[in-house]
Design a protein around this motif. Structure first.
Motif, PDB file in Angstrom:
ATOM      1  N   TRP A  80     -12.023  21.311 -32.222  1.00 12.79           N
ATOM      2  CA  TRP A  80     -11.466  19.982 -31.940  1.00 12.79           C
ATOM      3  C   TRP A  80      -9.938  20.011 -32.013  1.00 12.79           C
ATOM      4  CZ3 TRP A  80     -13.267  16.030 -29.526  1.00 12.79           C
ATOM      5  CH2 TRP A  80     -14.623  15.697 -29.585  1.00 12.79           C
ATOM      6  N   TYR A  81      -9.434  20.657 -33.052  1.00 14.20           N
ATOM      7  CA  TYR A  81      -7.990  20.759 -33.260  1.00 14.20           C
ATOM      8  C   TYR A  81      -7.316  21.417 -32.053  1.00 14.20           C
ATOM      9  CZ  TYR A  81      -3.688  22.727 -35.286  1.00 14.20           C
ATOM     10  OH  TYR A  81      -2.392  23.108 -35.529  1.00 14.20           O
ATOM     11  N   ARG A  82      -7.866  22.531 -31.600  1.00 14.65           N
ATOM     12  CA  ARG A  82      -7.285  23.238 -30.443  1.00 14.65           C
ATOM     13  C   ARG A  82      -7.453  22.428 -29.159  1.00 14.65           C
ATOM     14  NH1 ARG A  82     -10.047  27.237 -33.131  1.00 14.65           N
ATOM     15  NH2 ARG A  82     -11.697  27.218 -31.559  1.00 14.65           N
ATOM     16  N   TYR A  83      -8.617  21.805 -29.003  1.00 11.40           N
ATOM     17  CA  TYR A  83      -8.896  21.021 -27.793  1.00 11.40           C
ATOM     18  C   TYR A  83      -7.915  19.854 -27.655  1.00 11.40           C
ATOM     19  CZ  TYR A  83     -11.613  18.337 -24.380  1.00 11.40           C
ATOM     20  OH  TYR A  83     -12.014  17.643 -23.260  1.00 11.40           O
ATOM     21  N   ARG A  84      -7.595  19.238 -28.761  1.00 10.54           N
ATOM     22  CA  ARG A  84      -6.685  18.095 -28.727  1.00 10.54           C
ATOM     23  C   ARG A  84      -5.211  18.507 -28.714  1.00 10.54           C
ATOM     24  NH1 ARG A  84      -9.512  12.987 -31.784  1.00 10.54           N
ATOM     25  NH2 ARG A  84     -11.072  12.712 -30.152  1.00 10.54           N
ATOM     26  N   ALA A  85      -4.948  19.801 -28.731  1.00 10.22           N
ATOM     27  CA  ALA A  85      -3.568  20.301 -28.622  1.00 10.22           C
ATOM     28  C   ALA A  85      -3.216  20.669 -27.184  1.00 10.22           C
ATOM     29  CB  ALA A  85      -3.385  21.533 -29.520  1.00 10.22           C
ATOM     30  N   ARG A  86      -4.150  20.472 -26.254  1.00 14.34           N
ATOM     31  CA  ARG A  86      -3.885  20.876 -24.869  1.00 14.34           C
ATOM     32  C   ARG A  86      -2.774  20.018 -24.259  1.00 14.34           C
ATOM     33  NH1 ARG A  86      -8.408  17.665 -24.797  1.00 14.34           N
ATOM     34  NH2 ARG A  86      -8.798  16.440 -22.913  1.00 14.34           N
ATOM     35  N   PRO A  87      -2.016  20.587 -23.335  1.00 20.04           N
ATOM     36  CA  PRO A  87      -0.850  19.901 -22.756  1.00 20.04           C
ATOM     37  C   PRO A  87      -1.154  18.529 -22.158  1.00 20.04           C
ATOM     38  CG  PRO A  87      -0.819  22.209 -22.159  1.00 20.04           C
ATOM     39  CD  PRO A  87      -2.137  21.972 -22.847  1.00 20.04           C
ATOM     40  N   LEU A  89      -2.743  16.184 -23.243  1.00 19.56           N
ATOM     41  CA  LEU A  89      -2.742  15.103 -24.237  1.00 19.56           C
ATOM     42  C   LEU A  89      -1.383  14.893 -24.894  1.00 19.56           C
ATOM     43  CD1 LEU A  89      -6.167  15.733 -26.043  1.00 19.56           C
ATOM     44  CD2 LEU A  89      -5.662  14.130 -24.187  1.00 19.56           C
ATOM     45  N   ARG A  90      -0.392  15.665 -24.484  1.00 18.45           N
ATOM     46  CA  ARG A  90       0.940  15.573 -25.098  1.00 18.45           C
ATOM     47  C   ARG A  90       1.427  14.118 -25.139  1.00 18.45           C
ATOM     48  NH1 ARG A  90       4.421  19.719 -25.420  1.00 18.45           N
ATOM     49  NH2 ARG A  90       3.414  20.763 -23.671  1.00 18.45           N
ATOM     50  N   THR A  96      -2.970  16.748 -31.096  1.00 17.62           N
ATOM     51  CA  THR A  96      -2.696  17.451 -32.355  1.00 17.62           C
ATOM     52  C   THR A  96      -1.473  18.362 -32.225  1.00 17.62           C
ATOM     53  OG1 THR A  96      -4.265  19.199 -31.727  1.00 17.62           O
ATOM     54  CG2 THR A  96      -5.094  17.429 -33.153  1.00 17.62           C
ATOM     55  N   GLN A  97      -0.736  18.241 -31.137  1.00 18.75           N
ATOM     56  CA  GLN A  97       0.470  19.056 -30.999  1.00 18.75           C
ATOM     57  C   GLN A  97       1.455  18.717 -32.117  1.00 18.75           C
ATOM     58  OE1 GLN A  97       2.164  18.959 -27.091  1.00 18.75           O
ATOM     59  NE2 GLN A  97       0.393  19.925 -26.155  1.00 18.75           N
ATOM     60  N   GLY A  98       2.016  19.780 -32.728  1.00 19.01           N
ATOM     61  CA  GLY A  98       2.983  19.590 -33.800  1.00 19.01           C
ATOM     62  C   GLY A  98       2.361  19.304 -35.156  1.00 19.01           C
ATOM     63  N   ILE A  99       1.034  19.358 -35.238  1.00 16.88           N
ATOM     64  CA  ILE A  99       0.323  19.106 -36.500  1.00 16.88           C
ATOM     65  C   ILE A  99      -0.340  20.416 -36.924  1.00 16.88           C
ATOM     66  CG2 ILE A  99      -1.603  17.833 -37.550  1.00 16.88           C
ATOM     67  CD1 ILE A  99      -0.998  15.630 -35.403  1.00 16.88           C
ATOM     68  N   GLU A 115      -5.971   8.581 -35.102  1.00 12.35           N
ATOM     69  CA  GLU A 115      -6.690   8.810 -33.840  1.00 12.35           C
ATOM     70  C   GLU A 115      -6.983  10.287 -33.592  1.00 12.35           C
ATOM     71  OE1 GLU A 115      -8.099   6.636 -31.632  1.00 12.35           O
ATOM     72  OE2 GLU A 115      -7.634   5.224 -33.235  1.00 12.35           O
ATOM     73  N   TYR A 116      -6.010  11.152 -33.860  1.00 15.13           N
ATOM     74  CA  TYR A 116      -6.195  12.571 -33.541  1.00 15.13           C
ATOM     75  C   TYR A 116      -7.275  13.239 -34.397  1.00 15.13           C
ATOM     76  CZ  TYR A 116      -3.106  13.512 -37.562  1.00 15.13           C
ATOM     77  OH  TYR A 116      -2.537  13.567 -38.808  1.00 15.13           O
ATOM     78  N   ALA A 117      -7.646  12.615 -35.516  1.00 12.80           N
ATOM     79  CA  ALA A 117      -8.663  13.196 -36.401  1.00 12.80           C
ATOM     80  C   ALA A 117     -10.008  12.484 -36.309  1.00 12.80           C
ATOM     81  CB  ALA A 117      -8.159  13.190 -37.834  1.00 12.80           C
ATOM     82  N   LYS A 118     -10.158  11.544 -35.386  1.00 16.72           N
ATOM     83  CA  LYS A 118     -11.436  10.859 -35.194  1.00 16.72           C
ATOM     84  C   LYS A 118     -12.309  11.709 -34.271  1.00 16.72           C
ATOM     85  CE  LYS A 118      -9.739   6.149 -35.862  1.00 16.72           C
ATOM     86  NZ  LYS A 118      -9.495   4.842 -35.231  1.00 16.72           N
ATOM     87  N   VAL A 119     -13.097  12.596 -34.886  1.00 21.05           N
ATOM     88  CA  VAL A 119     -13.914  13.514 -34.088  1.00 21.05           C
ATOM     89  C   VAL A 119     -15.389  13.470 -34.461  1.00 21.05           C
ATOM     90  CG1 VAL A 119     -11.981  15.062 -33.616  1.00 21.05           C
ATOM     91  CG2 VAL A 119     -13.427  15.492 -35.614  1.00 21.05           C
ATOM     92  N   GLY A 120     -15.765  12.535 -35.308  1.00 25.06           N
ATOM     93  CA  GLY A 120     -17.175  12.411 -35.647  1.00 25.06           C
ATOM     94  C   GLY A 120     -17.621  13.392 -36.715  1.00 25.06           C
TER      95      GLY A 120
END
Length: 197
Positions: A80-87, A89-90, A96-99, A115-120
Motif C-alpha cells: 500500500w505504501y509503495r502503491y500510494r507513492a506512485r507519481p 498521486l503526487r 505517501t511521497q515524502g513519508i 487519508e494516505y493511511a486509510k487502507v483497511g
C-alpha cells in the motif's frame, strides 16, 4: 470478486493480494466477474454473505465455497505504501511521497488515520457476520503455487498469470520499534496470515 457457479466457488478480492492478475486470467472462465466499482470488486466476506450469497442460493440453488488470499501484514502495508507513492498521486492527500514507511505505519495505527493511511484491514475484510459464511479456502499470497494448484484442480484449467497493478519499487523496511508496535496493536492481522495455507 469471481464466481464459478458450476464449481461452487467464489474468489474474494482482498486488496493488494494479487487478485487483479487472477481476474485477468480467469475473467473468461468465470460465470460472474465483479470488477467495478471497487467497492463491489472488493466485497468483504460480510458484504458477500449479506447481499451476493442470497442471490446464488435462491436463483441458482447453490451455496458456493469461498476462497481468499491474504498477504503477510508488513508486506501488505508495504505494498500500500509503495502503491500510494506512485507519481500519479503526487500532491494528493492519499500520496505517501515524502513519508517514511515507519511514519506510514504509525499513521495506520492511529485511531483517526490520515487519508494516505486509510487502507483497511485484511482481518476485518474477512471477518464474517454473526452466524455467517466464512472463508473455507484461505491462502498466503507468498504461496502462489498452492493457489494455482487449488484453482487448476477446482476449475480443471491451466492458469497463466501476468503481473498486474504492481507497486513502484522502493524500500519499505520498518524499524524494530514500529514493527513491535504494529505486531502488538494488530495481532489479529498476524493471526489471520498464520492461519492461511
Amino acid at each position: 470478486m469471481l464466481v464459478f457457479l458450476k464449481e461452487r466457488l467464489v474468489f474474494l478480492s482482498v486488496p493488494k493480494t494479487g487478485t487483479t492478475a487472477f481476474h485477468t486470467a480467469l475473467r473468461s472462465r468465470a460465470d460472474i466477474v465483479v470488477s467495478n466499482p471497487p467497492e463491489l470488486k472488493h466485497s468483504t466476506i460480510y458484504r458477500y454473505d449479506r447481499f451476493f450469497r442470497p442471490i446464488f442460493t435462491k436463483l441458482f440453488d447453490t451455496d458456493p465455497e469461498v476462497m481468499a488470499v491474504v498477504r503477510e501484514p508488513i508486506d501488505w502495508l508495504g505494498s500500500w505504501y509503495r502503491y500510494r507513492a506512485r507519481p500519479a498521486l503526487r500532491g494528493q492527500p492519499v500520496s505517501t511521497q515524502g513519508i517514511s514507511f515507519d511514519d506510514f505505519v504509525r499513521a495506520y495505527l492511529r485511531g483517526v488515520r490520515p487519508e494516505y493511511a486509510k487502507v483497511g484491514s485484511q482481518s476485518k475484510f474477512l471477518t464474517p457476520r454473526r452466524n455467517g459464511v466464512e472463508v473455507e479456502h484461505l491462502f498466503k499470497y507468498e504461496h502462489q503455487d498452492k493457489i494455482l494448484e487449488f484453482l487448476q484442480n477446482r476449475l480443471g484449467d491451466a492458469l497463466e498469470l501476468q503481473r498486474e497493478n504492481v507497486s513502484p519499487v522502493m524500500p519499505a523496511t520498518l524499524s524494530r520499534e514500529v514493527e513491535d508496535l504494529y505486531r502488538r496493536k494488530c495481532a489479529d492481522e498476524f493471526r489471520l496470515h498464520a492461519s492461511a495455507t
